[in-house]
Design a protein around this motif. Structure first.
Motif, PDB file in Angstrom:
ATOM      1  N   PHE A  51       0.805  -1.215   0.000  1.00 28.20           N
ATOM      2  CA  PHE A  51       0.000   0.000   0.000  1.00 28.20           C
ATOM      3  C   PHE A  51       0.846   1.277   0.000  1.00 28.20           C
ATOM      4  N   ASP A  52       1.910   1.326   0.780  1.00 28.84           N
ATOM      5  CA  ASP A  52       2.731   2.548   0.817  1.00 28.84           C
ATOM      6  C   ASP A  52       3.367   2.809  -0.545  1.00 28.84           C
ATOM      7  N   GLU A  53       3.926   1.774  -1.133  1.00 29.67           N
ATOM      8  CA  GLU A  53       4.524   1.926  -2.462  1.00 29.67           C
ATOM      9  C   GLU A  53       3.456   2.322  -3.480  1.00 29.67           C
ATOM     10  N   ALA A  54       2.275   1.738  -3.358  1.00 25.19           N
ATOM     11  CA  ALA A  54       1.196   2.044  -4.296  1.00 25.19           C
ATOM     12  C   ALA A  54       0.785   3.511  -4.204  1.00 25.19           C
ATOM     13  N   MET A  55       0.743   4.049  -3.002  1.00 23.07           N
ATOM     14  CA  MET A  55       0.392   5.467  -2.861  1.00 23.07           C
ATOM     15  C   MET A  55       1.441   6.364  -3.520  1.00 23.07           C
ATOM     16  N   GLY A  56       2.711   5.994  -3.384  1.00 26.29           N
ATOM     17  CA  GLY A  56       3.756   6.775  -4.048  1.00 26.29           C
ATOM     18  C   GLY A  56       3.617   6.741  -5.560  1.00 26.29           C
ATOM     19  N   LEU A  57       3.294   5.583  -6.105  1.00 27.79           N
ATOM     20  CA  LEU A  57       3.113   5.461  -7.549  1.00 27.79           C
ATOM     21  C   LEU A  57       1.841   6.176  -8.010  1.00 27.79           C
ATOM     22  N   ALA A  58       0.816   6.195  -7.166  1.00 31.75           N
ATOM     23  CA  ALA A  58      -0.417   6.932  -7.510  1.00 31.75           C
ATOM     24  C   ALA A  58      -0.132   8.431  -7.601  1.00 31.75           C
ATOM     25  N   ARG A  59       0.722   8.929  -6.724  1.00 35.72           N
ATOM     26  CA  ARG A  59       1.072  10.356  -6.787  1.00 35.72           C
ATOM     27  C   ARG A  59       1.835  10.672  -8.072  1.00 35.72           C
ATOM     28  N   LYS A  60       2.707   9.770  -8.479  1.00 36.70           N
ATOM     29  CA  LYS A  60       3.432   9.979  -9.734  1.00 36.70           C
ATOM     30  C   LYS A  60       2.462   9.954 -10.927  1.00 36.70           C
ATOM     31  N   ALA A  61       1.497   9.035 -10.884  1.00 34.97           N
ATOM     32  CA  ALA A  61       0.502   8.977 -11.962  1.00 34.97           C
ATOM     33  C   ALA A  61      -0.336  10.246 -11.974  1.00 34.97           C
ATOM     34  N   GLU A  62      -0.720  10.725 -10.804  1.00 34.54           N
ATOM     35  CA  GLU A  62      -1.493  11.964 -10.689  1.00 34.54           C
ATOM     36  C   GLU A  62      -0.740  13.124 -11.351  1.00 34.54           C
ATOM     37  N   ALA A  63       0.556  13.205 -11.112  1.00 36.69           N
ATOM     38  CA  ALA A  63       1.368  14.282 -11.689  1.00 36.69           C
ATOM     39  C   ALA A  63       1.427  14.167 -13.212  1.00 36.69           C
ATOM     40  N   LYS A  64       1.494  12.949 -13.728  1.00 30.89           N
ATOM     41  CA  LYS A  64       1.494  12.763 -15.187  1.00 30.89           C
ATOM     42  C   LYS A  64       0.215  13.312 -15.806  1.00 30.89           C
ATOM     43  N   TYR A  65      -0.921  12.932 -15.218  1.00 30.12           N
ATOM     44  CA  TYR A  65      -2.196  13.411 -15.760  1.00 30.12           C
ATOM     45  C   TYR A  65      -2.308  14.936 -15.625  1.00 30.12           C
ATOM     46  N   ALA A  66      -1.864  15.478 -14.486  1.00 31.07           N
ATOM     47  CA  ALA A  66      -1.968  16.925 -14.243  1.00 31.07           C
ATOM     48  C   ALA A  66      -1.141  17.719 -15.241  1.00 31.07           C
ATOM     49  N   LYS A  67       0.008  17.178 -15.644  1.00 35.82           N
ATOM     50  CA  LYS A  67       0.906  17.878 -16.568  1.00 35.82           C
ATOM     51  C   LYS A  67       0.643  17.531 -18.029  1.00 35.82           C
TER      52      LYS A  67
END
Length: 476
Positions: A51-67
């Protein structure tokens, strides 16, 4: 949206909302993890969680979509991965005490493709030991339960995958099918489960060379199954059995008006539960309402078909497990140990006889599929087995009578592993009185994957997607 609404969003819809910036991968992952916290103790569908690793990867995915950066086909989705395939540096147990401390040294081909396309592996889904059962419990991880009725199994061997999807703790998830291990749990949990033709999707050795063995997707919708199948499919340089060129399935199809659909309620020899029969007949009426002709056919199959399939499984799969008996026999579950002992006794002449039977089976199925677009039959002859069922000592009853083969004599899937080049999809047909879902299989001509998806999509569109509202979800 509430957590529950987020967790039951179709994966394809979640991706569309990500792209429109109306939903963040972080929001979806947070909701999924919270949902797991509420349901895991009851359902027990996960083995390892990340779960902790997954949250970190979700934040990276969020940044991709935002940019507005390029994103993968599964970017930001929580993807459950069956605990039998490998991710380098991560544990994989195969549901066995023998491998409770094993850390993978490579990544399985299908998992590599999922990771490359931005899928986030937040958890591994439970399996019976070595995936050699149609239910899901092990000495290492305990009993996995059906979210629709906790007294029953979600099926197996991809039972943790099915239970997770049904619970709303994965957006999409993987399975494998060597005797029905994708389709049985799909039926038991009201899901879409796809067994692709042999060679369509890559696998790890040595089972990439076992033509009964297929990796494939489970999902809550047909479109989601297509989404994951399109990521998994295609030739791989480490799997000589994989097919060229890569097949990419569409997500929209023409109507099936004018189609000819063959159906068999019992494949010639199965005893089928009355509730399964009722729901199958209702499903056939849906196809008729779509303008398809539905005709009952006689495959000419007998119990020899199941016997031959079991012989094949014992000779290769059982023999593979049997290599552990001498050193680790005391650690194995009762059912894995019994299966391994059968593998030790199997002879080459029995294996060849199973190949002869497969050819005899196709000599009737093949001509039927030349005259009809697809064949429809139940996925399982019963809604589901008890959660703690043990094929080494228990014998289920169907319509009050015990069946002859306690291992897979209740699953109508295994003959189509013998017919391994035929694509098969399982879709929901209804519920039994105990709340457990039932399913039907749609069987296509060899390597005609799109045909079974076209029929499944037409059916789902007419019926409406399962899980789309609160009243169509398990009450956990």
């Amino acid at each position: 949206m509430s957590d529950t609404e987020l967790c039951y969003l179709p994966a394809a819809e979640a991706l569309r909302l990500f792209r429109k910036k109306k939903l963040s991968p972080v929001e979806l992952m947070e909701a999924t993890i919270r949902r797991a916290g509420v349901t895991q103790a009851k359902v027990n569908c996960f083995t390892y969680t990340h779960f902790d690793e997954a949250m970190g990867l979700a934040r990276k995915a969020e940044a991709k979509y935002a940019k507005g950066r390029r994103t993968g086909a599964l970017e930001g989705l929580p993807v459950g991965i069956k605990d039998e395939s490998y991710i380098e540096g991560k544990p994989t147990s195969n549901g066995s005490l023998v491998f409770k401390d094993y850390i993978a040294t490579h990544t399985s081909p299908m998992n590599a493709r999922i990771l490359k396309e931005g899928g986030i592996v937040h958890a591994r889904t439970a399996t019976p030991e070595f995936s050699c059962a149609g239910y899901t419990w092990s000495r290492l991880w305990g009993v996995t339960r059906n979210p629709w009725n906790l007294k029953f199994t979600p099926g197996g061997s991809s039972g943790g995958t099915a239970a997770s999807l049904s619970t709303g703790t994965s957006a999409i998830a993987t399975g494998s099918d060597i005797g029905g291990s994708i389709r049985i749990p799909a039926s038991n949990c009201g899901l879409v489960g796809y067994k692709p033709p042999y060679g369509r999707n890559p696998d790890d050795p040595p089972f990439n060379l076992d033509f009964y063995c297929h990796t494939g997707p489970l999902a809550r919708t047909v479109e989601d199954a297509i989404l994951l199948q399109n990521v998994m499919a295609g030739p791989h340089p480490l799997d000589i059995a994989t097919l060229r060129p890569k097949l990419t399935l569409p997500t929209s199809f023409k109507p099936i008006k004018g189609w000819k659909i063959a159906f068999s309620m019992d494949l010639g020899f199965y005893r089928v539960d009355r509730e399964v029969q009722k729901n199958t007949l209702a499903a056939l009426d849906v196809f008729r309402s779509l303008g398809a002709e539905v005709h009952e056919v006689d495959l000419g199959w007998t119990e020899e078909a199941l016997d031959a399939s079991m012989t094949y499984l014992e000779h290769l799969f059982g023999a593979s497990v049997s290599r552990l008996l001498a050193e680790h026999g005391s650690k194995l579950t009762t059912y894995a140990r019994a299966f391994a002992k059968k593998g030790q006794k199997s002879k080459a002449v029995d294996f060849v006889r199973s190949l002869d039977m497969a050819n005899r089976m196709y000599s009737t199925l093949g001509p039927i599929l030349e005259d009809y677009n697809v064949l429809v039959c139940p996925t399982s002859a019963i809604p589901a087995l008890p959660a703690d069922y043990d094929q080494s000592k228990d014998v289920p009853k169907i319509n009050g009578k015990p069946i002859r083969n306690a291992f897979l004599g209740w699953a109508m899937t295994t003959p189509f592993n013998a017919m391994s080049r035929c694509p098969v999809i399982s879709i929901p047909s209804g519920h039994a009185r105990n709340g457990v879902p039932t399913g039907i299989q749609i069987v296509g001509r060899t390597y005609c994957d799109a045909d079974v998806f076209q029929a499944a999509m037409a059916y789902e569109t007419a019926q409406g997607q399962w899980y789309r509202s609160e009243g169509m979800r398990p009450k956990l």
